[in-house]
Scaffold this active site. Sequence first.
Site, short mmCIF file in Angstrom:
data_model
loop_
_atom_site.label_atom_id
_atom_site.label_comp_id
_atom_site.label_asym_id
_atom_site.label_seq_id
_atom_site.Cartn_x
_atom_site.Cartn_y
_atom_site.Cartn_z
N ASN A 151 0.68 -1.21 0.12
CA ASN A 151 -0.04 -0.17 0.05
C ASN A 151 0.73 1.18 -0.04
O ASN A 151 0.41 2.31 -0.41
CB ASN A 151 -0.94 0.02 1.22
CG ASN A 151 -0.52 -0.21 2.74
OD1 ASN A 151 0.92 -0.49 2.72
ND2 ASN A 151 -1.00 0.25 3.60
N LYS A 174 12.67 -6.63 1.24
CA LYS A 174 11.91 -7.37 0.33
C LYS A 174 10.58 -6.73 0.21
O LYS A 174 9.88 -6.74 1.03
CB LYS A 174 11.60 -8.92 0.94
CG LYS A 174 10.80 -9.54 -0.29
CD LYS A 174 10.11 -10.89 0.40
CE LYS A 174 8.99 -10.79 0.94
NZ LYS A 174 7.88 -10.22 -0.18
N GLY A 226 2.54 -5.58 7.48
CA GLY A 226 1.45 -6.43 6.67
C GLY A 226 0.41 -6.78 7.58
O GLY A 226 0.05 -6.05 8.63
N SER A 227 -0.10 -7.95 7.06
CA SER A 227 -1.30 -8.47 8.05
C SER A 227 -0.78 -8.91 9.31
O SER A 227 0.31 -9.40 9.71
CB SER A 227 -2.03 -9.63 7.07
OG SER A 227 -1.27 -10.64 6.81
N VAL A 228 -1.94 -9.34 9.90
CA VAL A 228 -1.60 -9.70 11.57
C VAL A 228 -1.44 -11.19 11.24
O VAL A 228 -0.27 -11.81 12.08
CB VAL A 228 -2.90 -9.72 12.43
CG1 VAL A 228 -2.69 -10.78 13.68
CG2 VAL A 228 -3.19 -8.36 12.47
N PRO A 229 -2.04 -12.07 10.41
CA PRO A 229 -1.51 -13.46 10.24
C PRO A 229 -0.18 -13.75 10.00
O PRO A 229 0.36 -14.67 10.45
CB PRO A 229 -2.51 -14.27 9.16
CG PRO A 229 -3.78 -13.33 9.36
CD PRO A 229 -3.19 -11.88 9.73
N THR A 230 0.38 -13.07 8.87
CA THR A 230 1.65 -13.13 8.42
C THR A 230 2.60 -12.42 9.57
O THR A 230 3.74 -13.10 9.85
CB THR A 230 1.84 -12.12 7.00
OG1 THR A 230 0.88 -12.54 6.10
CG2 THR A 230 3.38 -12.27 6.89
N GLU A 248 4.39 -4.03 12.06
CA GLU A 248 3.29 -2.89 11.96
C GLU A 248 1.99 -3.64 11.29
O GLU A 248 2.35 -3.80 10.05
CB GLU A 248 3.80 -1.70 11.20
CG GLU A 248 2.87 -0.55 11.38
CD GLU A 248 1.90 -0.44 10.55
OE1 GLU A 248 0.77 -0.68 10.72
OE2 GLU A 248 2.21 -0.04 9.24
N CYS A 282 -3.64 0.67 6.76
CA CYS A 282 -3.82 -0.09 8.09
C CYS A 282 -4.26 0.57 9.51
O CYS A 282 -5.16 -0.04 10.01
CB CYS A 282 -2.49 -0.70 8.37
SG CYS A 282 -0.98 0.30 8.64
N GLU A 385 -10.95 -6.63 9.40
CA GLU A 385 -10.44 -5.43 8.65
C GLU A 385 -10.54 -5.61 6.97
O GLU A 385 -10.42 -6.67 6.68
CB GLU A 385 -9.00 -5.44 8.75
CG GLU A 385 -7.97 -4.35 7.86
CD GLU A 385 -6.63 -4.35 8.20
OE1 GLU A 385 -6.22 -3.32 8.29
OE2 GLU A 385 -5.88 -5.54 8.37
N GLU A 462 7.63 2.74 14.46
CA GLU A 462 8.38 3.49 13.21
C GLU A 462 8.21 4.93 13.12
O GLU A 462 7.31 5.34 13.78
CB GLU A 462 7.83 2.79 11.94
CG GLU A 462 8.19 1.40 11.76
CD GLU A 462 7.83 0.70 10.54
OE1 GLU A 462 8.59 0.17 9.83
OE2 GLU A 462 6.48 1.07 10.07
#
Length: 488
Positions: A151, A174, A226-230, A248, A282, A385, A462
């Site tokens: 994003n 990455k 990124g996402s919570v699961p990742t 984050e 986010c 989300e 951050e």
Amino acid sequence: CSSKMLLISSPESMEINPLYSAMEMPLKKYWKILCHLEPCDAVDVDQAVKAAKLAFGHWSKMSGMERARIMIKAAHIIESRREEIAQMEVIDNGKSITEARLDVDSARLCIEYYAGLANTLAGQHVQLPGGSFAYTRREPLGVCAGIGAWNYPFQIAAWKSAPALACGNSMVFKPSPLTPVTAVMLAEIYAEAGAPESLFSVVQGGQETGSLLCHHPDVAKVSFTGSVPTGRKIMEMASKGVKPVTLELGGKSPLLIFQDSDLENAVRGALMANFLSQGQVCSNGTRVFVHENILPQFLEEVVKRTQRIEIGDPLLDNTRMGALVSQPHLDKVLSFVDQAKKEGATVLCGGEPFVPTDPKLRGGYYMTPCVLGECKDEMTCVREEIFGPVMSVLSFETEEEVLQRANDTTMGLAAGVFTRDVKRAHRVVENLKAGSCFINNYNITPVEVPFGGFKMSGIGRENGQVTIEYYSQLKTVFVEMGDVDSLF
């Protein structure tokens, strides 16, 4: 730059650079290939990390002032290439050129800010009895891994690399495979500014490449957006090497609008809290709690403003909403709207696929920004989300009630409150369980201020001075000025 990447072309509607338009290769009638990518495998990642380790050896021995000069030069290069980078960000991501320019500015300001802090890193002197003393040293970690989201591709690369480099670290970054291009431009800019070779390098790929980075024994820290699961998976992988992480992650943030609010500013804030970057932010305040006494006026005005949002070619200055990042993501966002209707929410406007009048844009992933009314706390659109341009509006009666409902989530990235009552504003913010809170504004992220979440929205921060602590480690040194007082 350890990026397996070959630029091929830009979309036909975005012929902004002769270098790209001269190499166009049609994919479909109105689609063009932007680049071909080959994921970096274990050998590639190992080479990138080893090169970054060599660069770290030189960079970490430089003074803070020397590092700052190179970072300031990189910031100046970004400023001179602002339009070029912003245009590529639009092509890569789909957001409006107006927002992309602001993202590039944020990246530049972040690098300038941490360049200013590079020469201030210092420890502490502690006087001890008998003339002995101790001191602390703030030292770099080594090779840091940065894993970015799609994003804010260029901005995130800068937000992660700037504090890392200021502290004397190197970084292997990455980017998301959906937005791989502008991180490479940042690597080129650091190199042009005089940074050691491979100080900031880029590896391309998906989950497997990210996993290789997290598990690499020479990677000292992982910073992920990124996402919570990742984020959970990355934390688990880093824990095997006892590596510090900055995470984050996602949010389902509340925006509280009280009866005494300045309605005009509250509406503006709600729009900023939901529709920046096509809602793919986010920290968005997607749960908009409005006091029941002003709910009709608020809905009338917010729907009117939402319907006026200009959707279309993101390279045009008057466009305020571009395309979502991919077809699967567009389908997912639209499915949330369908689910909301099934659960009893009312679509007050938007929530449908949008086909631009320009035929060159008709294959794009556009939708109309959506406002959902009559939402309830238990609805899917309120609990999960969505990460798209969908605002869920709920009513409330009392401060105590809305605080309980606002905090009833596993996430805690951001929150906001609109009120003219300064005592209430600070009282409410004190009780909101979120890491980044806004009073009478929303989604403002100056680089001088820490950004990050509570609960499952992440770990670490951050931006701001405190981030130096997340990219460095403290060494304590004891100095004996007398004889050893031994028990043996």
